[in-house]
Write an enzyme that holds these catalytic residues in place. Structure first.
Site, PDB file in Angstrom:
ATOM      1  N   ASP A  13     -15.896  98.037  -1.990  1.00  0.00           N
ATOM      2  CA  ASP A  13     -15.817  98.273  -0.548  1.00  0.00           C
ATOM      3  C   ASP A  13     -16.136  96.543  -0.349  1.00  0.00           C
ATOM      4  OD1 ASP A  13     -16.122 100.839  -0.215  1.00  0.00           O
ATOM      5  OD2 ASP A  13     -18.210 100.853  -0.136  1.00  0.00           O
ATOM      6  N   HIS A  41     -10.006 102.527   1.357  1.00  0.00           N
ATOM      7  CA  HIS A  41      -9.689 101.065   1.572  1.00  0.00           C
ATOM      8  C   HIS A  41      -9.153 100.831   3.051  1.00  0.00           C
ATOM      9  CE1 HIS A  41      -8.568 100.483  -2.875  1.00  0.00           C
ATOM     10  NE2 HIS A  41      -9.982 100.727  -2.875  1.00  0.00           N
TER      11      HIS A  41
END
Ligand code: GDP
Ligand code: IMO
Ligand code: MG
Length: 431
Positions: A13, A41
Site C-alpha cells: 500500500d 492498487h
C-alpha cells in the site's frame, strides 16, 4: 531506460498503483508478475477512483498491453468481475489489451475457504490475511496439484483434476477446519462459464514479453505487496506467499535476467501495515490516529484500518538493497502536513546493542526499540505543489534526510492521490 520495475519497499500500500499508472504513459506494456487479488492498487484519474486487484495499472491508458504473468495466482471469478468493471468504464475494450499467462495458477473457492478457515482457527495468532485464498493457492502450485489456466483448454481433464482436488479439500474443510465444503457440480458449472470468458485472453506471455523486448518496446513491471511481506525477506510468518522483490519478475514473468534496466522502490513518507506481525516504528499515540484519518489509511482490499508508524530507514535500506533500487518514489508527503515534529527511525536498539541494518533473520524485531530523530514539521498544505522549490523548507529537509539515510536517488514525491499530484525529479523511462 526501457524495462522498469516498480516495487513496494514497506508492507504494501505504498502507492505503487498511482506510480505505475503515471509511468504507464511512457510504457508499451505493463506486467504483473506475482501475487493475486490480495493486492489492491488505487488510481485516481480525472477525479475518479479505480481499485485494480489483478489487472495491471496500465489499464486506464488506451493502447497499452496489460500482462498477467505466470508468477501470479489468479481468482478467475475476481478477474472476470474486474474486466467487466473496467469495460463498463470504457477500458480494456479489445481482447488484445490483456494477456493472461497459460501458466498462471488459479485461486479456487476452496483456497478461499481454507484461508478463512485457518485464520479463524488461529484466532489471536492469525496472520491477518486478506482471506482471498492466496497462500493455499501457492501451496498447491508448489505441491504440483494446482490448476493452471492452460488446464482449461481440455475441459474434460480439467474437470477430473478439479474433482480429485475437491475430494481432498472438502475432507480437510469438513474434518479439520469444520467449514462448509464446496459443491462440486456448482463449481464445475461456474468454471465452464468462466472458461469461455477467459480463454480469449490466454497467451504465452513470457514469449510475448521476450519478443516485445527484442523489438525495443518499453516494459513496466508492477510489483504487488512490499519487501517486508516477501516470503523470504519479510517478517515471516506475517508475510504473503510470494516473493515481492523486483527479482521475482524474472521467474514470475519469464523476463531473462539482465534485461531489467531499473528498479523504482515505492515508500510512503511514513509507514503502514495491515494485519499482524512486528512493526518497529508503530505509533500508538493520537498522532497515529490522525495520520490514519488524514491519509485515509483503511485497506483498499479489506477495509481494515491500517497500522501507522514513522518512516523507518533501517527497513528502507533492507528493502532498497534487496531490490537493487535505482531510485525511490516517496508518496503521501502531503499527509504529514501539520505533524510537528516528524520522526524518522535511523537505527534499532535491542538489549543495549545498536543495529544500523535489519537484524539477521529479522529475529527479535517485535522487541526492538526504534531510535528516532525528530525534525521540524510544516503546516502549509502541499496541494498543487509540483516542484521541490515550492515545498516548505522543513519538508525539503525531511526529504533530504531520507535521501542521506537511504543513499538512493529520490525520483518522485507524492503530494496527493491524483495522477498529476507528483513532484517528478527523475522519470526512469526518460533517464
Ligand atoms: P498500492 O497497493 O501500493 O498501490 O497502494 P494503495 O492504492 O493500496 O494505497 C495507497 C493509497 O494512497 C491510495 O488510496 C492512493 O490513492 C493514495 N496515494 C498514493 N499516493 C499518494 C500521495 O502522494 N498523497 C496522498 N494523499 N495519497 C496518495
Ligand atoms: P498491495 O499490492 C497490504 C498482507 C495482508 C496480511 C499478509 C498475508 O495492495 O500493496 P495474504 O492474503 O497475502 O495471504 O495476507 O499480507 N497483504 C497486504 N498488505 N497491501 C497488500 O498488497 C497486501 N497483500 C497482502 O494484510 O498481513
Ligand atoms: Mg494496496
Amino acid at each position: 531506460m526501457k524495462t522498469v520495475a516498480v516495487v513496494g519497499t514497506q508492507w504494501g500500500d505504498e502507492g505503487k498503483g498511482k506510480i505505475v499508472d503515471l509511468l504507464a504513459a511512457d510504457a508499451d506494456i505493463v506486467v504483473r508478475f506475482q501475487g493475486g487479488n490480495n493486492a489492491a492498487h488505487t488510481l485516481v484519474v480525472d477525479g475518479r477512483k479505480f481499485i485494480l486487484r489483478l489487472v495491471p495499472a496500465g489499464a486506464l491508458h488506451p493502447g497499452k498491453t496489460c500482462v498477467i504473468g505466470n508468477g501470479t495466482v489468479v481468482d478467475p471469478f475476481a478477474l472476470v468481475e474486474e474486466i467487466d468493471n473496467l469495460r463498463a468504464n470504457g477500458f480494456l475494450s479489445s481482447e488484445d489489451s490483456l494477456k493472461l499467462s497459460y501458466d498462471a495458477h488459479m485461486v479456487m473457492p476452496y483456497h478461499r475457504a481454507i484461508d478463512r478457515g485457518r485464520e479463524a482457527r488461529l484466532g489471536r495468532n492469525a496472520i491477518g490475511t486478506t482471506g482471498f485464498g492466496i497462500g493455499p493457492a501457492y501451496e498447491d502450485k508448489v505441491a504440483r496439484s494446482g490448476l493452471r489456466f492452460a488446464d482449461l483448454i481440455d475441459f474434460r481433464s480439467f474437470t477430473a483434476r478439479l474433482e480429485r482436488n475437491l475430494k481432498e479439500k472438502n475432507a480437510y474443510l469438513k474434518s479439520v477446519l469444520k467449514a462448509k465444503p464446496i459443491r462440486t457440480d456448482e463449481l464445475i458449472a461456474q468454471m465452464k462459464t468462466l472458461r469461455k470468458r477467459l480463454l480469449p485472453f490466454l497467451a504465452d506471455t513470457a514469449g510475448f514479453l521476450y519478443s516485445a523486448h527484442e523489438a525495443g518496446k518499453r516494459i513496466l513491471f508492477e510489483g504487488a505487496h512490499g519487501a517486508m511481506l516477501d516470503i523470504d525477506y519479510g517478517t515471516y510468518p506475517y508475510v504473503t506467499s510470494s516473493n515481492c522483490l523486483a527479482s521475482a519478475a524474472f521467474a514470475g514473468a519469464g523476463l531473462p535476467p539482465g534485461k531489467l534496466d531499473a528498479v523504482l522502490g515505492i515508500s510512503k513518507a511514513y509507514t503502514t501495515r495491515v494485519g499482524g506481525g512486528p512493526f518497529p516504528t508503530e505509533i500508538k499515540t493520537g498522532v497515529g490516529k490522525r495520520l490514519r484519518e488524514e491519509g485515509d489509511e483503511f485497506g483498499s482490499a479489506t477495509g481494515r484500518p491500517r497500522r501507522i508508524g514513522w518512516f523507518d530507514a533501517v527497513l528502507a535500506r533492507h528493502a532498497l538493497r534487496l531490490n537493487g533500487a535505482w531510485g525511490l518514489a516517496l508518496t503521501k508527503l502531503d499527509v504529514l502536513t501539520g505533524i510537528d515534529p516528524v520522526k524518522i527511525c535511523v537505527a534499532y536498539e535491542r538489549a543495549g546493542r545498536r543495529y544500523e541494518q535489519m537484524p539477521p533473520g529479522r529475529v527479535g524485531l517485535d522487541k526492538i526499540r526504534p531510535i528516532c530523530e525528530e525534525l521540524p514539521g510544516w503546516h502549509q498544505s502541499l496541494q498543487g505543489i509540483r516542484a521541490m522549490a515550492d515545498l516548505p523548507a522543513p519538508a525539503r529537509r525531511y526529504l533530504e534526510r531520507i535521501g542521506e539515510l537511504t543513499n538512493v536517488r529520490l525520483a518522485m514525491v507524492g503530494t496527493g492521490a491524483a495522477r498529476e499530484a507528483i513532484i517528478m525529479l527523475s522519470n526512469p523511462f526518460q533517464a
